[in-house]
Design an enzyme around this catalytic site. Structure first.
Site, PDB file in Angstrom:
ATOM      1  N   CYS A  87       0.826  -1.243  -0.127  1.00  0.00           N
ATOM      2  CA  CYS A  87      -0.019  -0.108  -0.059  1.00  0.00           C
ATOM      3  C   CYS A  87       1.060   1.240  -0.188  1.00  0.00           C
ATOM      4  O   CYS A  87       2.048   1.119  -0.381  1.00  0.00           O
ATOM      5  CB  CYS A  87      -1.035  -0.042   1.197  1.00  0.00           C
ATOM      6  SG  CYS A  87      -2.281   1.079   0.702  1.00  0.00           S
ATOM      7  N   ASP A 103      -3.619   1.474   9.895  1.00  0.00           N
ATOM      8  CA  ASP A 103      -4.914   2.330  10.151  1.00  0.00           C
ATOM      9  C   ASP A 103      -5.309   2.309  11.547  1.00  0.00           C
ATOM     10  O   ASP A 103      -5.796   3.205  11.982  1.00  0.00           O
ATOM     11  CB  ASP A 103      -6.029   1.910   9.210  1.00  0.00           C
ATOM     12  CG  ASP A 103      -5.557   2.087   7.790  1.00  0.00           C
ATOM     13  OD1 ASP A 103      -4.888   1.312   7.314  1.00  0.00           O
ATOM     14  OD2 ASP A 103      -5.801   3.180   7.301  1.00  0.00           O
TER      15      ASP A 103
END
Ligand code: RUB
Length: 323
Positions: free
Chosen positions: A136, A205
């Site tokens: 990512c 996250d």
């Protein structure tokens, strides 16, 4: 703008977060804090709120709720809203406004400093000549690699493209610009290339109280493969990624995104009766993660709960809720 309708700047930021024009946990957090400052400026001018401290406060809470509802998984978003709203104080609209703007600026400064500090910690785990694999696009993970380069280490990178939205391309470009030789691969090639890498670096996250790392879908599979190959893996995550609600047994909501990210809408009809699911994140169990690197140093995942209690001991307040 009425006393419960957010300022246009807040609505715009919320829309940009929901559509992922603004994305990545740290970037979302700083955009949310800045949007609250814009709300405060607008509310200090608006007829309905300019002279009424209670209406001003209500408008701030409503703006925070609008921002909160955009994406569910990155806890840095509610943590940013908490940071700013908990520092909102004063008995006049002008003082309230100033406290929000100051808190928003302090939050963004702290975020930048934390990223620099954790970058140095993460860089110390890397050695001259290392090849790292990324997944990512994480500004915290990139901070570690960039700090290693600044320390004079020669680092190269194998970058996973990260389906379905291909955030790996952003990582590849940023690393290239930092002078890091980059090889871009498709996700399914990761295990093959693990034999050629010395370290896996990912972001987060949210981090749960048990040390579970919630990050872009595919992180957990990568971590399991890295363990099997004997390649160390670290999560670079500022402490705003610690999820206070998990201290009291809550789980982290995993965002399910639209099927159009997986299968083009124009071909959907041809494909017919096939279910498509698109979870955006997954959970890597602590036993597959070697270290969580924060601005306060590195931690074995199982011990992160101690830091979490220290920072969020009073639990997860929701200062945006209606009183
Ligand atoms: O999973 C993602 C981004 O997901 P999305 O693209 O769906 O937002 C990143 O690894 C973390 O948010 C950490 O990023 P950072 O280190 O920049 O906070």
């Amino acid at each position: 703008m009425t006393d419960t309708e957010p300022a246009p700047a807040v609505a715009e930021t919320a829309e940009s977060i929901a559509t992922m024009e603004i994305r990545g946990a740290a970037t979302i957090a700083s955009a949310a804090a800045e949007a609250l400052a814009e709300q405060a400026e607008a509310a200090a001018e608006a007829d309905a709120t300019a002279a009424d401290p209670e209406a001003f406060r209500a408008s701030m809470r409503a703006a925070a709720r609008t921002l909160r509802e955009t994406r569910p998984t990155a806890v840095s978003l509610p943590n940013a809203l908490r940071y700013v709203l908990q520092r909102m104080e004063g008995d006049s609209v002008d003082r309230l406004r100033r406290s929000v703007v100051d808190a928003s600026e302090a939050f963004v400064r702290q975020l930048d400093r934390a990223q620099e500090d954790l970058g140095r910690v993460g860089a110390n785990r890397l050695t001259d000549g290392d090849t790292v694999m990324t997944h990512c696009h994480s500004t915290d993970a990139l901070a570690c690699i960039e700090a290693a380069v600044e320390q004079g280490k020669s680092i190269s990178a194998v970058v996973k493209e990260t389906r379905p939205r291909q955030q790996g391309h952003i990582t590849a470009e940023q690393l290239r610009d930092a002078g890091v030789p980059v090889t871009l691969i498709v996700d399914s090639a990761a295990r093959r290339y693990l034999d050629e890498v010395d370290h896996v670096v990912v972001g987060a996250d949210s981090i749960a109280a048990d040390g579970g790392v919630i990050n872009k879908i595919g992180t957990s599979g990568l971590a399991v493969n890295a363990r099997e190959r004997g390649v160390p893996i670290m999560t670079a995550a500022q402490t705003i990624k610690l999820h206070p609600e998990t201290l009291t047994g809550h789980t982290v909501e995993i965002e399910m995104r639209d099927e159009s990210e997986v299968i083009a809408p124009e071909t959907r009809d041809e494909v017919g009766e096939i279910a498509v699911e698109n979870p955006a994140f997954d959970v890597t169990p602590p036993r597959y993660m070697d270290a969580i690197v924060t601005e306060q140093g590195q931690f074995p995942p199982e011990s992160i709960v101690t830091l979490m209690r220290e920072l969020f001991g009073e639990g997860a307040a929701e200062p945006w809720a209606e009183p």
